[in-house]
Design an enzyme around this catalytic site. Structure first.
Site, PDB file in Angstrom:
ATOM      1  N   THR A  41       0.825  -1.217   0.000  1.00 36.35           N
ATOM      2  CA  THR A  41       0.000   0.000   0.000  1.00 36.35           C
ATOM      3  C   THR A  41       0.858   1.266   0.000  1.00 36.35           C
ATOM      4  O   THR A  41       0.456   2.296  -0.543  1.00 36.35           O
ATOM      5  CB  THR A  41      -0.918  -0.034   1.249  1.00 36.35           C
ATOM      6  N   THR A  42       2.048   1.164   0.579  1.00 34.48           N
ATOM      7  CA  THR A  42       2.914   2.348   0.681  1.00 34.48           C
ATOM      8  C   THR A  42       3.290   2.907  -0.688  1.00 34.48           C
ATOM      9  O   THR A  42       3.598   4.084  -0.807  1.00 34.48           O
ATOM     10  CB  THR A  42       4.165   1.969   1.505  1.00 34.48           C
ATOM     11  N   HIS A  50      -1.126  14.395   5.916  1.00 33.97           N
ATOM     12  CA  HIS A  50      -2.345  15.100   6.320  1.00 33.97           C
ATOM     13  C   HIS A  50      -2.094  16.009   7.525  1.00 33.97           C
ATOM     14  O   HIS A  50      -1.331  15.650   8.430  1.00 33.97           O
ATOM     15  CB  HIS A  50      -3.438  14.097   6.697  1.00 33.97           C
ATOM     16  N   VAL A 173       6.432 -14.490   5.801  1.00 37.04           N
ATOM     17  CA  VAL A 173       6.203 -15.229   7.047  1.00 37.04           C
ATOM     18  C   VAL A 173       5.029 -16.178   6.837  1.00 37.04           C
ATOM     19  O   VAL A 173       3.943 -15.762   6.407  1.00 37.04           O
ATOM     20  CB  VAL A 173       5.946 -14.249   8.216  1.00 37.04           C
ATOM     21  N   ARG A 310      -6.581  -0.115   1.015  1.00 37.90           N
ATOM     22  CA  ARG A 310      -6.592   0.369   2.401  1.00 37.90           C
ATOM     23  C   ARG A 310      -6.753  -0.818   3.354  1.00 37.90           C
ATOM     24  O   ARG A 310      -7.598  -1.687   3.108  1.00 37.90           O
ATOM     25  CB  ARG A 310      -7.761   1.323   2.650  1.00 37.90           C
ATOM     26  N   SER A 337      -5.494   5.131   6.053  1.00 35.80           N
ATOM     27  CA  SER A 337      -5.157   6.551   6.035  1.00 35.80           C
ATOM     28  C   SER A 337      -5.581   7.165   7.370  1.00 35.80           C
ATOM     29  O   SER A 337      -6.659   6.825   7.866  1.00 35.80           O
ATOM     30  CB  SER A 337      -5.889   7.238   4.885  1.00 35.80           C
ATOM     31  N   CYS A 399      17.018   8.431 -18.867  1.00 35.63           N
ATOM     32  CA  CYS A 399      15.571   8.719 -18.903  1.00 35.63           C
ATOM     33  C   CYS A 399      15.412  10.164 -19.369  1.00 35.63           C
ATOM     34  O   CYS A 399      15.729  11.098 -18.631  1.00 35.63           O
ATOM     35  CB  CYS A 399      14.960   8.515 -17.515  1.00 35.63           C
TER      36      CYS A 399
HETATM   37  C1  LIG Z   1      -5.991   4.621  -1.772  1.00 35.15           C
HETATM   38  C2  LIG Z   1      -5.185   4.998  -0.564  1.00 35.15           C
HETATM   39  C3  LIG Z   1      -4.851   6.322  -0.318  1.00 35.15           C
HETATM   40  C4  LIG Z   1      -4.130   6.661   0.821  1.00 35.15           C
HETATM   41  N1  LIG Z   1      -3.712   7.951   0.981  1.00 35.15           N
HETATM   42  C5  LIG Z   1      -2.992   8.283   2.064  1.00 35.15           C
HETATM   43  C6  LIG Z   1      -2.507   9.599   2.225  1.00 35.15           C
HETATM   44  O1  LIG Z   1      -2.609  10.432   1.339  1.00 35.15           O
HETATM   45  N2  LIG Z   1      -1.886   9.905   3.393  1.00 35.15           N
HETATM   46  C7  LIG Z   1      -1.740   9.006   4.392  1.00 35.15           C
HETATM   47  O2  LIG Z   1      -1.236   9.372   5.432  1.00 35.15           O
HETATM   48  N3  LIG Z   1      -2.108   7.717   4.238  1.00 35.15           N
HETATM   49  C8  LIG Z   1      -2.717   7.342   3.088  1.00 35.15           C
HETATM   50  N4  LIG Z   1      -3.100   6.060   2.896  1.00 35.15           N
HETATM   51  C9  LIG Z   1      -2.758   5.069   3.916  1.00 35.15           C
HETATM   52  C10 LIG Z   1      -1.301   4.646   3.797  1.00 35.15           C
HETATM   53  O3  LIG Z   1      -0.936   4.418   2.446  1.00 35.15           O
HETATM   54  C11 LIG Z   1      -1.105   3.383   4.625  1.00 35.15           C
HETATM   55  O4  LIG Z   1      -1.560   3.650   5.926  1.00 35.15           O
HETATM   56  C12 LIG Z   1       0.325   2.926   4.705  1.00 35.15           C
HETATM   57  O5  LIG Z   1       0.938   2.859   3.437  1.00 35.15           O
HETATM   58  C13 LIG Z   1       0.338   1.558   5.383  1.00 35.15           C
HETATM   59  O6  LIG Z   1       1.658   1.111   5.443  1.00 35.15           O
HETATM   60  P1  LIG Z   1       1.960  -0.351   5.978  1.00 35.15           P
HETATM   61  O7  LIG Z   1       3.420  -0.427   6.126  1.00 35.15           O
HETATM   62  O8  LIG Z   1       1.096  -0.647   7.155  1.00 35.15           O
HETATM   63  O9  LIG Z   1       1.414  -1.318   4.829  1.00 35.15           O
HETATM   64  P2  LIG Z   1       2.105  -1.768   3.456  1.00 35.15           P
HETATM   65  O10 LIG Z   1       2.735  -0.661   2.745  1.00 35.15           O
HETATM   66  O11 LIG Z   1       1.088  -2.563   2.705  1.00 35.15           O
HETATM   67  O12 LIG Z   1       3.269  -2.725   3.952  1.00 35.15           O
HETATM   68  C14 LIG Z   1       3.025  -4.005   4.476  1.00 35.15           C
HETATM   69  C15 LIG Z   1       4.165  -4.889   4.022  1.00 35.15           C
HETATM   70  O13 LIG Z   1       4.037  -6.160   4.636  1.00 35.15           O
HETATM   71  C16 LIG Z   1       4.438  -7.129   3.707  1.00 35.15           C
HETATM   72  N5  LIG Z   1       3.843  -8.411   4.095  1.00 35.15           N
HETATM   73  C17 LIG Z   1       2.557  -8.784   4.058  1.00 35.15           C
HETATM   74  N6  LIG Z   1       2.415 -10.049   4.470  1.00 35.15           N
HETATM   75  C18 LIG Z   1       3.642 -10.489   4.815  1.00 35.15           C
HETATM   76  C19 LIG Z   1       4.153 -11.718   5.305  1.00 35.15           C
HETATM   77  N7  LIG Z   1       3.353 -12.782   5.537  1.00 35.15           N
HETATM   78  N8  LIG Z   1       5.491 -11.830   5.538  1.00 35.15           N
HETATM   79  C20 LIG Z   1       6.327 -10.776   5.296  1.00 35.15           C
HETATM   80  N9  LIG Z   1       5.880  -9.597   4.811  1.00 35.15           N
HETATM   81  C21 LIG Z   1       4.562  -9.448   4.583  1.00 35.15           C
HETATM   82  C22 LIG Z   1       3.907  -6.611   2.386  1.00 35.15           C
HETATM   83  O14 LIG Z   1       4.573  -7.184   1.278  1.00 35.15           O
HETATM   84  C23 LIG Z   1       4.146  -5.127   2.521  1.00 35.15           C
HETATM   85  O15 LIG Z   1       5.363  -4.707   1.961  1.00 35.15           O
HETATM   86  C24 LIG Z   1      -3.771   5.667   1.746  1.00 35.15           C
HETATM   87  C25 LIG Z   1      -4.070   4.325   1.476  1.00 35.15           C
HETATM   88  C26 LIG Z   1      -4.735   3.994   0.303  1.00 35.15           C
HETATM   89  C27 LIG Z   1      -4.968   2.566  -0.037  1.00 35.15           C
END
Ligand SMILES: Cc1cc2nc3c(=O)[nH]c(=O)nc-3n(C[C@H](O)[C@H](O)[C@H](O)COP(=O)(O)OP(=O)(O)OC[C@H]3O[C@@H](n4cnc5c(N)ncnc54)[C@H](O)[C@@H]3O)c2cc1C
Length: 484
Positions: A41-42, A50, A173, A310, A337, A399
């Site tokens: 998602t990142t 925000h 994992v 999300r 988010s 590029c």
């Molecule tokens: C459409 C949308 C718009 C958004 N806009 C904003 C914004 O403008 N501003 C804001 O603050 N937030 C925003 N967000 C929220 C924000 O993007 C997320 O809160 C954030 O990216 C979450 O990060 P994360 O590290 O929890 O998840 P992720 O980035 O998904 O990272 C999780 C990681 O875990 C790994 N993983 C999963 N399962 C396993 C496993 N079994 N073993 C090992 N690794 C695993 C995955 O491969 C992944 O790399 C938005 C989200 C979306 C979807």
């Protein structure tokens, strides 16, 4: 080896946690399922830091959003991550919507958001001349910012690695067993042992939680689709332009990006965990809603559509806690988010939970806390000439859309977390981010990557494992049956 802490997942939350933990004398391991960091998602969101008026007061989301936004500014400065404080507007299109702006304003005041005010439609149009004539009022927040979310997470992950954290990619994992006081973590790359575990697996955090405990929350993944527009449209918005939020989220925004493009989206549709497809209906909706705010936006200038998922749950707030009855296991789940904005504050909260679980965290001596990138096109003519004299690779533009040189691609390949794909290069130095989306430079990047990694060009990936560019197969050449 027994690690002090294992972090599962290296999105922005795992990366921020690794970065925070890397300040201390600890053995830290990060386990990431994909072949690169920040590949979930990142890498697919609105890229907004925000201001913090959306979350309900007195929630973790509110507190961590406001704190995280402040920390993000400082981290981006130290780690040389593109960041721009551009401010944001939430639009009201009728008098009926004004109470919703007031509610957001009151939230903002209660949450400690600085510099917010409700302005008239005319004042908003003075700030944003392309705004719809239908806008009657807006909430303005000066502190909202835009960032490059890939680079933000990468920069924190790289700094963690430079300071001794181990990141194991392609390490999904699959099971976790408690052996006495330790966790035995089974992955696709082997078995690792750690005293403490942080679950930062994004939309898969529920599966990881259920490897050690009974379910305590339900994941409700929700997709959001976007248009990324050519830089020719970049002048249509100087600040982030939101509409009034609904139950489903913050609605469709029109916003500048740190690279000078324009982004329009997202919608909000329930989906599967890894469902990043775009649909004609979803994109039509996004186009219609984007045009409602900025009528002159020309969707034909789109250079890419994408979708992100999300990590919504059945709980309204982030879930950042020690799992009930599982000493030493911290969930960072439901990080929807504003998770990107809150990330560094979430990481600090995770560290305080780990500390409370009994780990000692003495500060490291000689911490390397800065990072400096070479961005050729941002240099003055004399700086460019000096750099080319030092290394002629900076004189070869690969590029053309983004003016990215071979020198910058080599820097990306030799960076602390080695990329293995053409998109991994794109994320690190922007080669392929422009109008042609790698149509011209892609083959040249592929050649450089193969040469530098000492592998066959046939083995170079577009992005995820199995996306071999030259063969179109999902397996390496000569590696068993290849399916298309
Ligand atoms: C459409 C949308 C718009 C958004 N806009 C904003 C914004 O403008 N501003 C804001 O603050 N937030 C925003 N967000 C929220 C924000 O993007 C997320 O809160 C954030 O990216 C979450 O990060 P994360 O590290 O929890 O998840 P992720 O980035 O998904 O990272 C999780 C990681 O875990 C790994 N993983 C999963 N399962 C396993 C496993 N079994 N073993 C090992 N690794 C695993 C995955 O491969 C992944 O790399 C938005 C989200 C979306 C979807």
């Amino acid at each position: 080896m027994v690690y002090d802490v294992a972090v599962i997942g290296c999105g922005v939350i795992g990366a921020a946690t690794a970065y925070e933990l890397s300040h201390f004398k600890l053995n830290v391991l990060v386990l990431e399922a994909e072949n690169d960091v920040a590949d979930g998602t990142t890498k697919a969101n609105s890229a907004i830091i925000h201001a913090g008026y959306d979350p309900e007061p007195n929630t973790e989301m509110a507190r961590l959003n406001v704190e995280g936004s402040k920390l993000a500014k400082d981290i981006c400065k130290k780690l040389d991550v593109p960041y721009k404080q551009c401010g944001s507007l939430v639009l009201a299109f009728s008098d009926d919507e004004i109470p919703r702006l007031k509610k957001l304003y009151d939230n903002g005041v209660a949450n400690g958001v600085p510099d917010i005010r409700v302005i008239t439609g005319d004042e908003a149009r003075k700030m944003e001349p392309y705004l719809s004539k239908e806008v009657v009022a807006a909430l303005y927040a000066l502190s909202a910012a835009i960032v490059n979310p890939w680079d933000y997470a990468l920069a924190m992950a790289e700094t963690a690695v430079v300071n001794g954290v181990e990141i194991k990619l392609r390490s999904k994992v699959t099971a976790i067993k408690k052996q006495g006081d330790l966790f035995e973590i089974h992955t696709t790359s082997g078995v690792y042992t750690a005293k403490l575990v942080v679950n930062a697996a994004g939309v898969h955090a529920g599966e990881i939680h259920e490897m050690v405990a009974a379910p305590s929350f339900e994941m409700h993944p929700t997709s959001g689709q976007y248009y990324l527009m050519d830089r020719s449209e970049g002048g249509l918005a100087g600040s982030v332009i939101f509409q009034c939020p609904t139950k489903e989220g913050k609605g469709v925004l029109v916003a500048p990006t740190v690279h000078g493009n324009l982004i329009v989206g997202p919608d909000a549709v329930p989906c599967g965990e890894d469902d990043v497809k775009t649909t004609a209906d979803g994109l039509d909706y996004v186009a219609r809603m984007g045009k409602k705010s900025v009528p002159s936006v020309d969707l034909r200038a789109s250079i890419r559509n994408f979708a992100g998922v999300r990590a919504n749950t059945n709980k309204d707030d982030f879930i950042i806690e020690v799992v009930d009855g599982v000493h030493g296991f911290v969930d960072a789940a439901g990080i929807k988010s504003p998770g990107l904005s809150a990330a560094p504050a979430i990481a600090k909260k995770i560290c305080s939970l780990l500390l409370a679980e009994g780990i000692e965290m003495p500060f490291k001596d000689n911490y390397k806390g800065t990072r400096k990138m070479k961005r050729f096109k941002q240099l003055s003519d004399s700086e460019k000439q000096a750099l080319i004299r030092e290394n002629p690779a900076y004189g070869r533009v690969i590029c053309r859309c983004e003016t990215i040189t071979e020198g910058e691609i080599l820097d990306a390949i030799r960076s602390p977390i080695t990329p293995c794909s053409v998109d991994g290069i794109k994320r690190r130095c922007n080669a392929g981010m422009g109008r042609c989306q790698g149509g011209f430079c892609g083959p040249r990047v592929l050649d450089i990557l193969a040469r530098e990694l000492g592998v066959s060009p046939l083995d170079i990936l577009q992005d995820k494992d199995g996306t071999f560019i030259l063969t179109g197969q999902t397996k390496k050449a000569g590696e068993g049956t290849a399916d298309v």
